[in-house]
Enzyme design. Sequence first.
Site, PDB file in Angstrom:
ATOM      1  N   LEU A  33       0.737  -1.337   0.144  1.00  0.00           N
ATOM      2  CA  LEU A  33      -0.018   0.004  -0.043  1.00  0.00           C
ATOM      3  C   LEU A  33       0.849   1.297   0.009  1.00  0.00           C
ATOM      4  O   LEU A  33       1.891   1.238   0.756  1.00  0.00           O
ATOM      5  CB  LEU A  33      -0.977   0.182   1.146  1.00  0.00           C
ATOM      6  CG  LEU A  33      -1.628  -1.213   1.014  1.00  0.00           C
ATOM      7  CD1 LEU A  33      -2.728  -1.178   2.570  1.00  0.00           C
ATOM      8  CD2 LEU A  33      -2.809  -1.456   0.029  1.00  0.00           C
ATOM      9  N   GLU A  35       0.089   5.985  -0.747  1.00  0.00           N
ATOM     10  CA  GLU A  35      -0.499   6.823  -0.318  1.00  0.00           C
ATOM     11  C   GLU A  35      -1.919   6.831  -1.215  1.00  0.00           C
ATOM     12  O   GLU A  35      -2.890   7.295  -0.577  1.00  0.00           O
ATOM     13  CB  GLU A  35       0.294   8.345  -0.601  1.00  0.00           C
ATOM     14  CG  GLU A  35       0.935   8.789   0.705  1.00  0.00           C
ATOM     15  CD  GLU A  35      -0.204   8.857   1.970  1.00  0.00           C
ATOM     16  OE1 GLU A  35      -1.396   9.529   1.677  1.00  0.00           O
ATOM     17  OE2 GLU A  35       0.084   8.441   2.938  1.00  0.00           O
ATOM     18  N   GLY A  36      -1.766   6.468  -2.385  1.00  0.00           N
ATOM     19  CA  GLY A  36      -2.998   6.363  -3.327  1.00  0.00           C
ATOM     20  C   GLY A  36      -3.966   5.468  -2.587  1.00  0.00           C
ATOM     21  O   GLY A  36      -5.086   5.816  -2.484  1.00  0.00           O
ATOM     22  N   HIS A  37      -3.558   4.218  -2.213  1.00  0.00           N
ATOM     23  CA  HIS A  37      -4.512   3.362  -1.517  1.00  0.00           C
ATOM     24  C   HIS A  37      -4.902   3.800  -0.348  1.00  0.00           C
ATOM     25  O   HIS A  37      -5.973   3.744   0.196  1.00  0.00           O
ATOM     26  CB  HIS A  37      -3.898   2.083  -1.168  1.00  0.00           C
ATOM     27  CG  HIS A  37      -3.178   1.215  -2.237  1.00  0.00           C
ATOM     28  ND1 HIS A  37      -1.901   1.021  -2.683  1.00  0.00           N
ATOM     29  CD2 HIS A  37      -3.752   0.567  -3.245  1.00  0.00           C
ATOM     30  CE1 HIS A  37      -1.567   0.281  -3.572  1.00  0.00           C
ATOM     31  NE2 HIS A  37      -2.967  -0.065  -3.911  1.00  0.00           N
ATOM     32  N   LYS A 151      -6.970   6.121 -11.192  1.00  0.00           N
ATOM     33  CA  LYS A 151      -5.544   5.732 -12.287  1.00  0.00           C
ATOM     34  C   LYS A 151      -5.972   4.564 -12.977  1.00  0.00           C
ATOM     35  O   LYS A 151      -5.361   4.807 -13.984  1.00  0.00           O
ATOM     36  CB  LYS A 151      -4.337   5.646 -11.256  1.00  0.00           C
ATOM     37  CG  LYS A 151      -3.319   5.277 -11.771  1.00  0.00           C
ATOM     38  CD  LYS A 151      -2.049   5.057 -10.939  1.00  0.00           C
ATOM     39  CE  LYS A 151      -1.235   4.012 -11.641  1.00  0.00           C
ATOM     40  NZ  LYS A 151      -1.389   2.541 -11.664  1.00  0.00           N
ATOM     41  N   VAL A 178      -3.632   9.881  -6.848  1.00  0.00           N
ATOM     42  CA  VAL A 178      -2.292  10.308  -5.825  1.00  0.00           C
ATOM     43  C   VAL A 178      -1.261  10.491  -6.712  1.00  0.00           C
ATOM     44  O   VAL A 178      -0.984   9.455  -7.199  1.00  0.00           O
ATOM     45  CB  VAL A 178      -2.296   9.739  -4.384  1.00  0.00           C
ATOM     46  CG1 VAL A 178      -1.396  10.317  -3.624  1.00  0.00           C
ATOM     47  CG2 VAL A 178      -3.961  10.053  -3.736  1.00  0.00           C
ATOM     48  N   ARG A 189       3.759  -0.521  -8.656  1.00  0.00           N
ATOM     49  CA  ARG A 189       5.057  -1.069  -9.668  1.00  0.00           C
ATOM     50  C   ARG A 189       6.204   0.386  -9.822  1.00  0.00           C
ATOM     51  O   ARG A 189       7.119  -0.209 -10.329  1.00  0.00           O
ATOM     52  CB  ARG A 189       4.370  -1.097 -10.730  1.00  0.00           C
ATOM     53  CG  ARG A 189       3.389  -2.385 -10.737  1.00  0.00           C
ATOM     54  CD  ARG A 189       3.163  -3.013 -12.335  1.00  0.00           C
ATOM     55  NE  ARG A 189       2.658  -4.425 -12.155  1.00  0.00           N
ATOM     56  CZ  ARG A 189       1.150  -4.610 -12.065  1.00  0.00           C
ATOM     57  NH1 ARG A 189       0.324  -3.666 -12.136  1.00  0.00           N
ATOM     58  NH2 ARG A 189       0.952  -5.741 -12.078  1.00  0.00           N
TER      59      ARG A 189
END
Length: 282
Positions: A33, A35-37, A151, A178, A189
């Site tokens: 995980l 910051e996006g998650h 995304k 993010v 990735r």
Amino acid sequence: MRTVHSLKELRTILRGYRQQGKTIGLVPTMGNLHEGHISLVRKAAEMADVVVTSIFVNPMQFGAGEDLETYPRTLAEDQDKLASAGNTLVFAPSAEEIYPEGLAKQTQVVVPDVSDGHCGASRPGHFEGVATVVTMLFNMVQPDFAVFGEKDFQQLAVIRKLVRDLMIPVDVVGAPTVREDDGLAKSSRNGYLTPQERQIAPAVHQTLQATAGKINDGRTDFQALESEAEKSLGDAGLRPDYFNIVNSQTLKPATAEDRDITILAAAFLGTTRLIDNLSLTR
Ligand code: PAF
């Protein structure tokens, strides 16, 4: 915050929450995980009493030669991040728990049309794997809503259609991408990139922005714009997989009449495949 690995435990705990009248939000992830998650989890926590984050590296959505074996598995770090983001329950099943008869005998969910093209063309079978596991997660958790990142724009479109077509009573909520300070979309990735590749990677977002600027300036020669963008990606040191200017609803090639446009991009840096997108209204 608790972590459970079996469907039985998950159902027992969630039954208790439902009996108390609590609303449930689901954030499906493959772990590692960032910051996006975490932004998805925070959004879910604002909307629901109980947030379930699933962590499952879904073998069905990986093609031959892709990174299933090397995909980072970081459960302990993920648990720490989730605990401080307001998550209630982690569901981290094994592949045997999800596919007890193995992948070859597993019923699959196919979402036609919107799964075609773009990532669907480059990764045959990928969206069948995503649609199957997401349907199963919806059935296992039975959330009121589920949050997905924008995304993965095509994935979000596939899941919205899946829910509509199969009349699954789950609200699908999209959340903004993010980004790093230099514009690179956060992705598990990105961790594969060498320091040199990491310097080049923001070119994907920059090329999307440059193309959006040209469309906002009035250009509608979309095929020429796609070729120009692929050339700049190549010049920056990336190997474009696709760069497609599409109608935001249908994901079909945009026409001069379309108002809502999304630019979808995928490009390789070495062996790492990066995807990103940008939506605009004309
Ligand atoms: O976006 C992802 O991480 C995955 O495709 C998902 C939605 C968790 C399904 O495995």
